[in-house]
Design a protein around this motif. Structure first.
Motif, PDB file in Angstrom:
ATOM      1  N   ILE A  74      37.863  23.275  39.210  1.00  0.00           N
ATOM      2  CA  ILE A  74      37.718  22.072  40.038  1.00  0.00           C
ATOM      3  C   ILE A  74      36.905  22.457  41.269  1.00  0.00           C
ATOM      4  CG2 ILE A  74      38.942  20.313  41.345  1.00  0.00           C
ATOM      5  CD1 ILE A  74      41.345  20.791  39.487  1.00  0.00           C
ATOM      6  N   GLU A  75      35.816  21.734  41.513  1.00  0.00           N
ATOM      7  CA  GLU A  75      34.957  22.039  42.654  1.00  0.00           C
ATOM      8  C   GLU A  75      35.647  21.659  43.958  1.00  0.00           C
ATOM      9  OE1 GLU A  75      30.879  21.047  42.787  1.00  0.00           O
ATOM     10  OE2 GLU A  75      30.646  21.174  40.624  1.00  0.00           O
ATOM     11  N   GLY A  76      35.555  22.530  44.946  1.00  0.00           N
ATOM     12  CA  GLY A  76      36.123  22.278  46.266  1.00  0.00           C
ATOM     13  C   GLY A  76      37.615  22.571  46.368  1.00  0.00           C
ATOM     14  N   ALA A  77      38.258  22.887  45.269  1.00  0.00           N
ATOM     15  CA  ALA A  77      39.689  23.190  45.292  1.00  0.00           C
ATOM     16  C   ALA A  77      39.891  24.676  45.526  1.00  0.00           C
ATOM     17  CB  ALA A  77      40.340  22.774  43.989  1.00  0.00           C
ATOM     18  N   LYS A  78      40.902  25.018  46.324  1.00  0.00           N
ATOM     19  CA  LYS A  78      41.203  26.422  46.561  1.00  0.00           C
ATOM     20  C   LYS A  78      42.655  26.572  47.002  1.00  0.00           C
ATOM     21  CE  LYS A  78      39.372  26.409  51.270  1.00  0.00           C
ATOM     22  NZ  LYS A  78      38.438  27.055  52.183  1.00  0.00           N
ATOM     23  N   VAL A  79      43.118  27.799  46.922  1.00  0.00           N
ATOM     24  CA  VAL A  79      44.477  28.152  47.321  1.00  0.00           C
ATOM     25  C   VAL A  79      44.367  29.195  48.425  1.00  0.00           C
ATOM     26  CG1 VAL A  79      46.665  29.120  46.567  1.00  0.00           C
ATOM     27  CG2 VAL A  79      45.343  27.714  45.001  1.00  0.00           C
ATOM     28  N   VAL A  80      44.985  28.926  49.580  1.00  0.00           N
ATOM     29  CA  VAL A  80      44.953  29.841  50.713  1.00  0.00           C
ATOM     30  C   VAL A  80      46.313  30.527  50.790  1.00  0.00           C
ATOM     31  CG1 VAL A  80      44.642  30.055  53.199  1.00  0.00           C
ATOM     32  CG2 VAL A  80      43.335  28.354  51.923  1.00  0.00           C
ATOM     33  N   CYS A  81      46.300  31.865  50.761  1.00  0.00           N
ATOM     34  CA  CYS A  81      47.538  32.651  50.764  1.00  0.00           C
ATOM     35  C   CYS A  81      47.520  33.654  51.911  1.00  0.00           C
ATOM     36  CB  CYS A  81      47.691  33.419  49.457  1.00  0.00           C
ATOM     37  SG  CYS A  81      47.737  32.391  48.004  1.00  0.00           S
ATOM     38  N   GLU A  82      48.723  34.046  52.338  1.00  0.00           N
ATOM     39  CA  GLU A  82      48.876  35.094  53.338  1.00  0.00           C
ATOM     40  C   GLU A  82      49.542  36.288  52.671  1.00  0.00           C
ATOM     41  OE1 GLU A  82      51.266  36.055  57.462  1.00  0.00           O
ATOM     42  OE2 GLU A  82      51.171  34.008  56.741  1.00  0.00           O
ATOM     43  N   VAL A  83      49.001  37.476  52.903  1.00  0.00           N
ATOM     44  CA  VAL A  83      49.528  38.694  52.302  1.00  0.00           C
ATOM     45  C   VAL A  83      50.764  39.130  53.090  1.00  0.00           C
ATOM     46  CG1 VAL A  83      49.043  41.109  51.756  1.00  0.00           C
ATOM     47  CG2 VAL A  83      47.248  39.393  51.520  1.00  0.00           C
ATOM     48  N   LYS A  84      51.899  39.250  52.398  1.00  0.00           N
ATOM     49  CA  LYS A  84      53.127  39.735  53.029  1.00  0.00           C
ATOM     50  C   LYS A  84      53.262  41.237  52.875  1.00  0.00           C
ATOM     51  CE  LYS A  84      55.028  36.137  54.769  1.00  0.00           C
ATOM     52  NZ  LYS A  84      55.179  36.034  56.199  1.00  0.00           N
ATOM     53  N   SER A  85      53.017  41.738  51.674  1.00  0.00           N
ATOM     54  CA  SER A  85      53.100  43.173  51.419  1.00  0.00           C
ATOM     55  C   SER A  85      51.937  43.550  50.505  1.00  0.00           C
ATOM     56  CB  SER A  85      54.433  43.509  50.762  1.00  0.00           C
ATOM     57  OG  SER A  85      54.509  44.873  50.479  1.00  0.00           O
ATOM     58  N   PRO A  86      51.042  44.442  50.967  1.00  0.00           N
ATOM     59  CA  PRO A  86      49.852  44.748  50.165  1.00  0.00           C
ATOM     60  C   PRO A  86      50.125  45.563  48.911  1.00  0.00           C
ATOM     61  CG  PRO A  86      49.819  45.964  52.227  1.00  0.00           C
ATOM     62  CD  PRO A  86      51.006  45.072  52.284  1.00  0.00           C
ATOM     63  N   LEU A  87      51.226  46.308  48.866  1.00  0.00           N
ATOM     64  CA  LEU A  87      51.518  47.113  47.680  1.00  0.00           C
ATOM     65  C   LEU A  87      53.008  47.076  47.377  1.00  0.00           C
ATOM     66  CD1 LEU A  87      50.538  49.041  45.484  1.00  0.00           C
ATOM     67  CD2 LEU A  87      50.969  50.921  47.048  1.00  0.00           C
ATOM     68  N   VAL A  88      53.344  46.486  46.229  1.00  0.00           N
ATOM     69  CA  VAL A  88      54.717  46.436  45.742  1.00  0.00           C
ATOM     70  C   VAL A  88      54.695  46.990  44.329  1.00  0.00           C
ATOM     71  CG1 VAL A  88      56.650  44.926  45.161  1.00  0.00           C
ATOM     72  CG2 VAL A  88      55.202  44.381  47.113  1.00  0.00           C
ATOM     73  N   LYS A  89      55.602  47.903  44.038  1.00  0.00           N
ATOM     74  CA  LYS A  89      55.659  48.470  42.691  1.00  0.00           C
ATOM     75  C   LYS A  89      56.670  47.698  41.861  1.00  0.00           C
ATOM     76  CE  LYS A  89      54.107  53.131  43.538  1.00  0.00           C
ATOM     77  NZ  LYS A  89      54.387  54.547  43.299  1.00  0.00           N
ATOM     78  N   GLY A  90      56.290  47.394  40.629  1.00  0.00           N
ATOM     79  CA  GLY A  90      57.155  46.671  39.715  1.00  0.00           C
ATOM     80  C   GLY A  90      58.166  47.597  39.059  1.00  0.00           C
ATOM     81  N   ASP A  91      58.899  47.062  38.100  1.00  0.00           N
ATOM     82  CA  ASP A  91      59.883  47.845  37.365  1.00  0.00           C
ATOM     83  C   ASP A  91      59.186  48.878  36.492  1.00  0.00           C
ATOM     84  OD1 ASP A  91      61.895  46.338  38.466  1.00  0.00           O
ATOM     85  OD2 ASP A  91      61.951  44.921  36.793  1.00  0.00           O
ATOM     86  N   LYS A  92      59.875  49.982  36.251  1.00  0.00           N
ATOM     87  CA  LYS A  92      59.333  51.051  35.415  1.00  0.00           C
ATOM     88  C   LYS A  92      59.342  50.604  33.955  1.00  0.00           C
ATOM     89  CE  LYS A  92      58.827  55.781  34.907  1.00  0.00           C
ATOM     90  NZ  LYS A  92      58.629  56.937  35.706  1.00  0.00           N
TER      91      LYS A  92
END
Length: 105
Positions: free
Chosen positions: A55-73
């Motif tokens: 969709i032209e002109g549509a976007k999502v603006v986000c704020e970074v809370k934590s730049p690196l999070v490790k998932g489950d092993k």
């Protein structure tokens, strides 16, 4: 209102105020804003707009809370019976935690 957006290779349902874990974004810091402009679908109280492909002109603006999070092993174990062949391998996926501040559709 919600949108389906392509965020770093993943398609996610996004709403304002929602916390998301996206694939690791390199070179971002905590508190920095990130924009994703690949919006595939937008639903505004029943009025659905589908992009071709975006969709032209549509976007999502986000704020970074934590730049690196490790998932489950995740453990990968391969074995061939009666061959004395075993291999064990594991890894942890890396994510970036973001909070959606604004959805523009």
């Amino acid at each position: 209102m919600y949108v389906i957006a392509n965020m770093n290779g993943q398609q996610m349902k996004v709403e304002e105020g929602k916390k998301l874990f996206v694939h690791h974004l390199k070179g971002v810091d905590a508190g920095q804003t990130v924009e994703f402009d690949e919006v595939l679908l937008a639903d505004n109280n029943g009025a659905v707009t589908v992009g071709t492909p975006y969709i032209e002109g549509a976007k999502v603006v986000c704020e970074v809370k934590s730049p690196l999070v490790k998932g489950d092993k995740v453990i990968i174990f391969r074995m061939k019976r009666r061959k004395d062949s075993k291999k064990k391998n594991g890894y942890r996926e890396q994510f970036t935690e973001v909070v959606v501040k604004q959805v523009i559709a």
